[in-house]
Design an enzyme around this catalytic site. Sequence first.
Site, PDB file in Angstrom:
ATOM      1  N   ASP A  21       0.798  -1.232   0.000  1.00  0.00           N
ATOM      2  CA  ASP A  21       0.000   0.000   0.000  1.00  0.00           C
ATOM      3  C   ASP A  21       0.829   1.280   0.000  1.00  0.00           C
ATOM      4  O   ASP A  21       1.700   1.459   0.853  1.00  0.00           O
ATOM      5  CB  ASP A  21      -0.866   0.106   1.260  1.00  0.00           C
ATOM      6  CG  ASP A  21      -1.525  -1.186   1.668  1.00  0.00           C
ATOM      7  OD1 ASP A  21      -1.210  -2.230   1.103  1.00  0.00           O
ATOM      8  OD2 ASP A  21      -2.346  -1.132   2.597  1.00  0.00           O
ATOM      9  N   GLN A  52       3.956   0.719   2.366  1.00  0.00           N
ATOM     10  CA  GLN A  52       4.107  -0.510   3.132  1.00  0.00           C
ATOM     11  C   GLN A  52       5.303  -1.280   2.568  1.00  0.00           C
ATOM     12  O   GLN A  52       5.371  -1.540   1.361  1.00  0.00           O
ATOM     13  CB  GLN A  52       2.836  -1.362   3.018  1.00  0.00           C
ATOM     14  CG  GLN A  52       1.650  -0.739   3.729  1.00  0.00           C
ATOM     15  CD  GLN A  52       1.700  -0.987   5.228  1.00  0.00           C
ATOM     16  OE1 GLN A  52       1.316  -2.037   5.701  1.00  0.00           O
ATOM     17  NE2 GLN A  52       2.172  -0.003   5.975  1.00  0.00           N
ATOM     18  N   TRP A  72       4.188 -10.267   2.435  1.00  0.00           N
ATOM     19  CA  TRP A  72       3.735  -9.536   3.620  1.00  0.00           C
ATOM     20  C   TRP A  72       3.996 -10.375   4.862  1.00  0.00           C
ATOM     21  O   TRP A  72       3.758 -11.584   4.861  1.00  0.00           O
ATOM     22  CB  TRP A  72       2.225  -9.260   3.494  1.00  0.00           C
ATOM     23  CG  TRP A  72       1.720  -8.267   4.493  1.00  0.00           C
ATOM     24  CD1 TRP A  72       1.598  -6.925   4.285  1.00  0.00           C
ATOM     25  CD2 TRP A  72       1.280  -8.524   5.834  1.00  0.00           C
ATOM     26  NE1 TRP A  72       1.124  -6.328   5.428  1.00  0.00           N
ATOM     27  CE2 TRP A  72       0.909  -7.279   6.387  1.00  0.00           C
ATOM     28  CE3 TRP A  72       1.165  -9.666   6.620  1.00  0.00           C
ATOM     29  CZ2 TRP A  72       0.423  -7.149   7.686  1.00  0.00           C
ATOM     30  CZ3 TRP A  72       0.689  -9.542   7.917  1.00  0.00           C
ATOM     31  CH2 TRP A  72       0.321  -8.297   8.447  1.00  0.00           C
ATOM     32  N   ARG A 114      -8.949  -0.355  10.859  1.00  0.00           N
ATOM     33  CA  ARG A 114      -7.631   0.064  10.361  1.00  0.00           C
ATOM     34  C   ARG A 114      -7.679   1.126   9.257  1.00  0.00           C
ATOM     35  O   ARG A 114      -8.695   1.387   8.675  1.00  0.00           O
ATOM     36  CB  ARG A 114      -6.837  -1.154   9.880  1.00  0.00           C
ATOM     37  CG  ARG A 114      -7.440  -1.963   8.762  1.00  0.00           C
ATOM     38  CD  ARG A 114      -6.532  -3.175   8.474  1.00  0.00           C
ATOM     39  NE  ARG A 114      -7.085  -4.020   7.450  1.00  0.00           N
ATOM     40  CZ  ARG A 114      -7.998  -4.970   7.673  1.00  0.00           C
ATOM     41  NH1 ARG A 114      -8.466  -5.180   8.883  1.00  0.00           N
ATOM     42  NH2 ARG A 114      -8.445  -5.696   6.664  1.00  0.00           N
ATOM     43  N   ASP A 115      -6.483   1.697   9.020  1.00  0.00           N
ATOM     44  CA  ASP A 115      -6.215   2.663   7.952  1.00  0.00           C
ATOM     45  C   ASP A 115      -6.870   4.034   8.219  1.00  0.00           C
ATOM     46  O   ASP A 115      -7.733   4.481   7.461  1.00  0.00           O
ATOM     47  CB  ASP A 115      -6.638   2.098   6.582  1.00  0.00           C
ATOM     48  CG  ASP A 115      -6.109   0.695   6.359  1.00  0.00           C
ATOM     49  OD1 ASP A 115      -5.090   0.344   6.979  1.00  0.00           O
ATOM     50  OD2 ASP A 115      -6.723  -0.060   5.582  1.00  0.00           O
ATOM     51  N   GLU A 166     -11.065  -1.287   3.496  1.00  0.00           N
ATOM     52  CA  GLU A 166      -9.686  -0.901   3.785  1.00  0.00           C
ATOM     53  C   GLU A 166      -9.377   0.428   3.095  1.00  0.00           C
ATOM     54  O   GLU A 166      -9.955   0.750   2.062  1.00  0.00           O
ATOM     55  CB  GLU A 166      -8.712  -1.971   3.269  1.00  0.00           C
ATOM     56  CG  GLU A 166      -8.886  -3.319   3.965  1.00  0.00           C
ATOM     57  CD  GLU A 166      -7.788  -4.319   3.593  1.00  0.00           C
ATOM     58  OE1 GLU A 166      -7.305  -4.999   4.492  1.00  0.00           O
ATOM     59  OE2 GLU A 166      -7.418  -4.409   2.414  1.00  0.00           O
TER      60      GLU A 166
HETATM   61  N1  DQQ Z   1      -2.685  -3.567   4.024  1.00  0.00           N
HETATM   62  C1  DQQ Z   1      -2.301  -2.969   5.284  1.00  0.00           C
HETATM   63  C2  DQQ Z   1      -3.553  -2.759   6.025  1.00  0.00           C
HETATM   64  C3  DQQ Z   1      -4.512  -2.507   4.927  1.00  0.00           C
HETATM   65  C4  DQQ Z   1      -4.116  -3.530   3.916  1.00  0.00           C
HETATM   66  C5  DQQ Z   1      -1.320  -3.831   5.993  1.00  0.00           C
HETATM   67  C6  DQQ Z   1      -4.541  -3.225   2.529  1.00  0.00           C
HETATM   68  O1  DQQ Z   1      -3.478  -1.699   6.941  1.00  0.00           O
HETATM   69  O2  DQQ Z   1      -5.812  -2.612   5.360  1.00  0.00           O
HETATM   70  O3  DQQ Z   1      -0.131  -3.957   5.270  1.00  0.00           O
HETATM   71  O4  DQQ Z   1      -3.725  -3.832   1.587  1.00  0.00           O
END
Ligand code: DQQ
Length: 549
Positions: free
Chosen positions: A22, A38, A46, A146-147, A204
């Site tokens: 992201d 990210q 990941w 989140r986010d 998200e």
């Molecule tokens: N990736 C992140 C999250 C998000 C997701 C974690 C979306 O915070 O919701 O790496 O790809």
Amino acid sequence: NDMLRWQRTGFHFQPEKNFQADPNAAMFYKGWYHFFYQYNPTGVAWDYTISWGHAVSKDLLHWNYLPMALRPDHWYDRKGVWSGYSTLLPDGRIVVLYTGGTKELVQVQNLAVPVNLSDPLLLEWKKSHVNPILVPPPGIEDHDFRDPFPVWYNESDSRWHVVIGSKDPEHYGIVLIYTTKDFVNFTLLPNILHSTKQPVGMLECVDLFPVATTDSRANQALDMTTMRPGPGLKYVLKASMDDERHDYYALGSFDLDSFTFTPDDETIDVGVGLRYDWGKFYASKTFYDQEKHRRVLWGYVGEVDSKRDDALKGWASLQNIPRTILFDTKTKSNLILWPVEEVESLRTINKNFNSIPLYPGSTYQLDVGEATQLDIVAEFEVDEKAIEATAEADVTYNCSTSGGAANRGVLGPFGLLVLANQELSEQTATYFYVSRGIDGNLRTHFCQDELRSSKAGAITKRVVGSTVPVLHGETWALRILVDHSIVESFAQRGRAVATSRVYPTEAIYSSARVFLFNNATDAIVTAKTVNVWHMNSTYNHVFPGLVAP
Ligand code: DQQ
């Protein structure tokens, strides 16, 4: 792994190694575009070491890698510094809000600020000693929170509104709203900003911004913090759908008093209607570029090859070329997404082709030499007589179930074959398919066919795309950015977009070719103009004197 070396791109953003995902927004600060993303410094997928990578650029294309901005080093982000948003506040301060995964995998929100605001590179970051600033409220699951995204500054009470995506117990997507004066103390508002009418699941990376709808302001991108709802404005609510991994947006109105978003048309609400990109593209964010008065969009384009190949390559995922976003004042029903103008500065040798007739069932090679890094702009016309002679045809056509470019219809498919080998046994087809409805009207489908993009195994290949408005008097227009293992295609100057990751085994280096094709059974298609530019590489590197991961 030398075999896979050619997959590395020439002018897309990618760290030197390992996994990125992201975009965590961006900002223009003291002469530099800052980009946060990210990043996993330890592997090609990941995992809980997910961190914030950081890079700077003068033009959104040539990047200098910087040391990571944020790492998982506190109890409240032990299992990852997840996504969030970097924001330049109107008073000159900068805040980063991000989601941390705690040891127990509870999603909490945290605050970080630059240590030294006079450092144009913003190299050092400090996490607030009051973190976490937010924990999941009652009724919200620990892993559905989140986010965070600071969206609106209300001058009359000096409060910020911060939105966070989630889902309710019935699996409907919801957007929570908090207000804060200091990013330390927050109040959860009783109402929610928006709730989907379909059970689309967790939302998200929610984004919300205004667009200008009247012609006089059409070229203006608007800053959420300064604009008030009123005439000549619409709002865009965007969310990334965790269930199906696509970025959807809806156009609608916004009520500042209740802080709620209402889509213009519920049947094309966020999660069910319009997408930023019909191909591989996820977790996007926009930022307002105060330097050039534009709103810029980034998403990440993941891999569709095997984990084993990613390990061999030593890297995974790309960022798309940043795109400007405007409202389409002609159709009034969609956004326009278009590569930032800076990308044109990478164009070198140009080949131009005019008025090339493409007979039914034919291909035409564009003699441009090595075709691995290109910017292609093409316009097509379909023979009027053939259109008139066509009765109702192919009304149920759909890119994803069509079988792709090999499947012939009366008025299509026609378009381009990129990253093709000479024999065309490897090719990525970007095309239009025109059908005629019972009402006599034409309907245009814009598709990208990955089915023959690679002879290698263990690759996900699809036909992606959607319908696209082609207005009276318009030609069928395509723009395609080709960069080794990514193809970004724009129909009708940005009304619809499709991005593909492709992994040819033969159409690489000097063996990569580009062709025009027309696979219609009845219509002659004319390629009115085709411009093909070779694109320079950007040769990104670590900022001089610094050490980056
Ligand atoms: N990736 C992140 C999250 C998000 C997701 C974690 C979306 O915070 O919701 O790496 O790809």
